[in-house]
Structures are given as C-alpha cells and as structure tokens.
Design a protein around this motif. Structure first.
Motif, PDB file in Angstrom:
ATOM      1  N   THR A   1     -14.862   6.179   7.376  1.00  0.00           N
ATOM      2  CA  THR A   1     -14.875   6.791   7.073  1.00  0.00           C
ATOM      3  C   THR A   1     -14.418   7.552   6.124  1.00  0.00           C
ATOM      4  N   LYS A   2     -14.050   6.985   5.318  1.00  0.00           N
ATOM      5  CA  LYS A   2     -12.868   7.793   4.216  1.00  0.00           C
ATOM      6  C   LYS A   2     -12.957   5.953   3.415  1.00  0.00           C
ATOM      7  N   VAL A   3     -12.972   6.838   1.743  1.00  0.00           N
ATOM      8  CA  VAL A   3     -13.190   5.422   1.005  1.00  0.00           C
ATOM      9  C   VAL A   3     -11.731   5.566   0.221  1.00  0.00           C
ATOM     10  N   ASN A   4     -11.011   4.202   0.043  1.00  0.00           N
ATOM     11  CA  ASN A   4      -9.862   3.788  -0.343  1.00  0.00           C
ATOM     12  C   ASN A   4      -8.473   4.913   0.798  1.00  0.00           C
ATOM     13  N   CYS A   5      -9.252   4.771   1.614  1.00  0.00           N
ATOM     14  CA  CYS A   5      -8.147   4.399   2.314  1.00  0.00           C
ATOM     15  C   CYS A   5      -8.217   3.799   4.098  1.00  0.00           C
ATOM     16  N   TYR A   6      -6.904   3.644   4.564  1.00  0.00           N
ATOM     17  CA  TYR A   6      -6.649   2.596   5.078  1.00  0.00           C
ATOM     18  C   TYR A   6      -6.591   3.854   7.102  1.00  0.00           C
ATOM     19  N   GLN A   7      -7.089   2.610   8.293  1.00  0.00           N
ATOM     20  CA  GLN A   7      -5.915   3.257   9.189  1.00  0.00           C
ATOM     21  C   GLN A   7      -5.062   1.924   9.715  1.00  0.00           C
ATOM     22  N   SER A   8      -4.010   2.845  10.279  1.00  0.00           N
ATOM     23  CA  SER A   8      -3.265   1.420  10.790  1.00  0.00           C
ATOM     24  C   SER A   8      -3.978   1.023  12.371  1.00  0.00           C
ATOM     25  N   VAL A   9      -3.108  -0.072  12.306  1.00  0.00           N
ATOM     26  CA  VAL A   9      -3.463  -1.192  14.033  1.00  0.00           C
ATOM     27  C   VAL A   9      -2.071  -1.181  14.622  1.00  0.00           C
ATOM     28  N   PHE A  10      -1.381  -1.969  14.019  1.00  0.00           N
ATOM     29  CA  PHE A  10       0.508  -1.796  14.416  1.00  0.00           C
ATOM     30  C   PHE A  10       0.720  -1.381  12.980  1.00  0.00           C
ATOM     31  N   GLY A  11       2.272  -1.414  13.406  1.00  0.00           N
ATOM     32  CA  GLY A  11       2.831  -1.082  12.561  1.00  0.00           C
ATOM     33  C   GLY A  11       4.141   0.005  11.869  1.00  0.00           C
ATOM     34  N   HIS A  12       3.227   0.982  12.760  1.00  0.00           N
ATOM     35  CA  HIS A  12       4.114   2.736  12.389  1.00  0.00           C
ATOM     36  C   HIS A  12       5.007   3.115  12.600  1.00  0.00           C
ATOM     37  N   ARG A  13       5.741   2.403  13.184  1.00  0.00           N
ATOM     38  CA  ARG A  13       7.241   2.000  13.091  1.00  0.00           C
ATOM     39  C   ARG A  13       7.458   1.649  11.012  1.00  0.00           C
ATOM     40  N   ARG A  14       7.103   0.701  10.688  1.00  0.00           N
ATOM     41  CA  ARG A  14       7.567   0.204   9.683  1.00  0.00           C
ATOM     42  C   ARG A  14       6.712   1.269   8.254  1.00  0.00           C
ATOM     43  N   ARG A  15       5.745   1.684   8.558  1.00  0.00           N
ATOM     44  CA  ARG A  15       4.808   2.525   7.379  1.00  0.00           C
ATOM     45  C   ARG A  15       5.433   3.664   7.506  1.00  0.00           C
ATOM     46  N   ARG A  16       6.071   4.436   8.679  1.00  0.00           N
ATOM     47  CA  ARG A  16       7.168   5.844   8.477  1.00  0.00           C
ATOM     48  C   ARG A  16       8.223   5.320   8.193  1.00  0.00           C
TER      49      ARG A  16
ATOM     50  N   LEU B   1       0.531  -0.859  -0.047  1.00  0.00           N
ATOM     51  CA  LEU B   1      -0.053   0.215  -0.071  1.00  0.00           C
ATOM     52  C   LEU B   1       0.685   0.953  -0.301  1.00  0.00           C
ATOM     53  N   ASP B   2       0.368   2.421  -0.293  1.00  0.00           N
ATOM     54  CA  ASP B   2       0.974   3.307  -0.331  1.00  0.00           C
ATOM     55  C   ASP B   2       1.090   4.569   1.319  1.00  0.00           C
ATOM     56  N   PRO B   3       2.450   4.360   1.641  1.00  0.00           N
ATOM     57  CA  PRO B   3       1.851   4.599   3.412  1.00  0.00           C
ATOM     58  C   PRO B   3       1.160   5.884   2.940  1.00  0.00           C
ATOM     59  N   ASP B   4       0.929   6.713   2.274  1.00  0.00           N
ATOM     60  CA  ASP B   4       0.491   8.152   2.629  1.00  0.00           C
ATOM     61  C   ASP B   4      -0.756   7.832   2.580  1.00  0.00           C
ATOM     62  N   LEU B   5      -1.666   6.613   1.993  1.00  0.00           N
ATOM     63  CA  LEU B   5      -2.752   6.471   2.262  1.00  0.00           C
ATOM     64  C   LEU B   5      -3.678   6.494   3.849  1.00  0.00           C
ATOM     65  N   ILE B   6      -2.914   5.676   4.590  1.00  0.00           N
ATOM     66  CA  ILE B   6      -2.579   5.124   6.102  1.00  0.00           C
ATOM     67  C   ILE B   6      -2.582   6.091   6.719  1.00  0.00           C
ATOM     68  N   GLU B   7      -3.545   6.410   7.827  1.00  0.00           N
ATOM     69  CA  GLU B   7      -3.629   7.060   8.971  1.00  0.00           C
ATOM     70  C   GLU B   7      -3.180   6.040   9.899  1.00  0.00           C
ATOM     71  N   ASN B   8      -3.461   6.528  11.323  1.00  0.00           N
ATOM     72  CA  ASN B   8      -3.085   6.385  12.765  1.00  0.00           C
ATOM     73  C   ASN B   8      -3.794   5.687  13.107  1.00  0.00           C
ATOM     74  N   SER B   9      -4.017   5.009  14.261  1.00  0.00           N
ATOM     75  CA  SER B   9      -4.982   4.594  15.058  1.00  0.00           C
ATOM     76  C   SER B   9      -5.746   5.365  15.618  1.00  0.00           C
ATOM     77  N   PHE B  10      -7.279   5.421  15.871  1.00  0.00           N
ATOM     78  CA  PHE B  10      -8.105   5.903  16.466  1.00  0.00           C
ATOM     79  C   PHE B  10      -7.753   6.130  17.607  1.00  0.00           C
ATOM     80  N   ILE B  11      -6.783   5.654  18.085  1.00  0.00           N
ATOM     81  CA  ILE B  11      -6.479   5.230  19.512  1.00  0.00           C
ATOM     82  C   ILE B  11      -4.686   5.583  19.370  1.00  0.00           C
ATOM     83  N   GLN B  12      -4.281   6.296  20.000  1.00  0.00           N
ATOM     84  CA  GLN B  12      -1.936   6.275  19.563  1.00  0.00           C
ATOM     85  C   GLN B  12      -2.181   5.665  21.298  1.00  0.00           C
TER      86      GLN B  12
END
Length: 325
Positions: A111-126, A66-77
């Motif tokens: 709530t967003k189409v064609n986007c994702y929300q991170s569950v874990f692995g935020h460092r790898r995404r960064r 996936l494109d990392p720009d399409l992935i947002e942080n988890s709703f609870i950090q």
C-alpha cells in the motif's frame, strides 16, 4: 543445510574420492568440541548465504542495498520480540567484523510507494539500522501466502520457532484468513499439530504469550496443560496477579513461564483453623475442638475424659435434640 549434514557430505565426498575411511579416535576435550561446533556454525552460515544467493540468481533476482528505515515488518510476525536478544548481539558483532553475508528478503509494500515489507531477515535489518548502514536485500513480488510460506521455510533449516511462537504464528495466520492446509505448509507440520497449536493460542491470551516471550525450553505438553489449567477461574486470577509482579518482570522468558506455572498450580493460602482447648480445673488439657472450612474435629487427649464422654454420649445427644431440634 545444517552443520552436521554439511560435515556428513564432506566425509562422503572424501570417501568417494578414494580417501581412507575414518578411524575411531579418543574423545576430544571440551575445547576442541566447542571449536568444531563453531566451525560447523560458520559452515552453516556460509551454506545458507550461498543458497540464498543461488536461489536469487536462478530466479533472476538481484541483491540491492536499501535504507532499513524504508522496510516495515512482515504483515504477520512469526517471532516474539524479546528485550534482550543475544542472537542480535552476536549478529551485530559478526556484521561489524565481516559485513552482511546473507541478504534479507523483502517485497514491495502493498500500500505504500517506495517502501518495502520484510519477509525474513528482521535481525539483519535491525543490525543494519543500529550500525547506520544500508541493508543488502532481495526484492521480490510476493503474495501474502508466498510471504508466510517463505517465513516458514526460512525458520525451518535455521533457528526453529519455539512451540508458543508457532502457536501464536498459527493463530495470526488463521485470523488473517489462511486455511489450515496453508498454515500447515508454512509451519511444516500436519493438521493435528495445527489443531493443538490453535488450541493453545485460543486458550492463552496473546497478551500473556507476549509477556512470557518465546520460552524455548517449554514444549507442547506443558503449554497444553497450562492452557487447560486456565479454565479454572481462580487459577487464571492467580496467573494474572503474577503477571504484574516485579519478580516476573525481572525474569527471563523461560523463568517467566515457570512463575506462571507455579501460580497456576498453587492453592490459596489456607485460613488458620480456630482451635479451642478444653481444660479441667487444674489447667490440664482434656480435649481440643478444631473448627475449619471442612468441618469440626474433636481430639480428646485425656483418657479418663474419653471414657466419661463415651458413657455420656447418649445423654448428650438427647439433650441436644431437646434444645436444638
């Protein structure tokens, strides 16, 4: 599985296969110990990667890029971000040399189409974003509760959250409406510990926690004492003042807590007490009168003058009462 557990299972497997039992050897030099630790860390990473892939295949999930720009942080950090993250730099080097071994876990954005929300692995995404690469990920439909439970399970066998990170994570879950049973499952602790975590998170402002950072060397007892100390208004003001100091901004997370701890326990500088020295005609000191916030102290340094005062005290009291009362 942790490195020591992997090693233990390897030894057990060898003995089961008929190998000779291990014999005691002399202590290894520091270099050898470090080399073994590095090997165990690699085993740990490989085991984690294998487990994620096994679980993904067993549940029918696929690993996609996936494109990392399409992935947002988890709703609870769950983690507190830090400016300088040595683990991020280590991971960046590892992925540059060997590629991404462990996929991250994401869910379709609620709530967003064609986007994702991170569950874990935020460092790898960064890291993927820093390197300009796509990130390997498992995409799974998950409820909010499943997300926080997965976050907790991922943090358990790997790098544990610090006490204050757990406290802030518990507070965020509580504010989001999760009950204490769910919070306890997510953090793998009992309800009394959840009460202590929330006690600290309620007493210490989130802004202060984020300013300090994860403070991995600071455990529950000191955070509980710190939270209790903030009940004192003057102490809380001293802490707020320290937060704005240049020295605090330059310090690392553990040192920042230490600076606030000292500010909390510190006392206001005492005002210099006014001291009046009584001298005779020849300039020799007879006595001194020290006036302070807690009272006045008279110190007689001349023995003859002390005897004179002792004889005249009754007359002095009578004179005082005539004039002042």
């Amino acid at each position: 599985m942790k490195g020591r557990d992997i090693l233990k299972s390897m030894v057990s497997a060898g003995q089961a296969a008929g190998e000779a039992p291990a014999v005691s050897v002399s202590q290894k030099p520091a270099g050898a110990v470090r080399a073994m630790n590095l090997s165990l860390n690699r085993l740990n990473d490989e085991a984690a990667a294998a487990k994620v892939l096994r679980d993904a295949l067993a549940s029918g999930d696929k690993v996609v890029e996936l494109d990392p720009d399409l992935i947002e942080n988890s709703f609870i950090q769950d983690r507190i971000p830090v400016e300088l993250d040595p683990e991020l730099e280590k991971l960046k080097t590892a992925i540059e040399e060997s590629g991404q071994q462990v996929p991250i876990l994401v869910r379709p954005h609620p709530t967003k189409v064609n986007c994702y929300q991170s569950v874990f692995g935020h460092r790898r995404r960064r890291v993927a974003k820093l390197l300009g690469r796509r990130v390997k990920a498992i995409v799974r439909e998950m409820t909010d509760e499943e997300v926080i439970l997965a976050q907790g399970q991922e943090n358990g066998p790997r790098v544990d959250l610090s006490f204050i990170e757990r406290a802030l994570f518990a507070r965020r879950m509580h504010e989001h409406g999760f009950d204490r049973d769910t919070i306890a499952k997510a953090l793998s602790v009992d309800k009394p510990e959840i009460s202590r975590l929330l006690q600290v998170a309620d007493a210490v402002k989130p802004e202060l926690i984020l300013a300090v950072g994860p403070a991995f060397k600071v455990g529950r007892p000191r955070w509980l004492a710190f939270a209790d100390g903030l009940k004192d208004t003057d102490a809380a003001k001293r802490v707020d003042k320290e937060l704005t100091s240049a020295e605090f901004a330059k310090a690392d997370s553990n040192a920042r807590f230490e600076r606030l701890w000292k500010a909390l326990a510190g006392r206001s500088e005492k005002k210099t007490n006014a001291v009046q020295v009584l001298r005779g005609q020849k300039g020799l000191p007879l006595a001194s009168i020290e006036r302070g916030t807690r009272g006045t102290k008279i110190t007689v340094t001349s023995e003859p003058f002390a005897a004179f005062l002792s004889d005249k005290l009754a007359d002095l009291v009578a004179a005082f009462e005539r004039e002042k009362i």
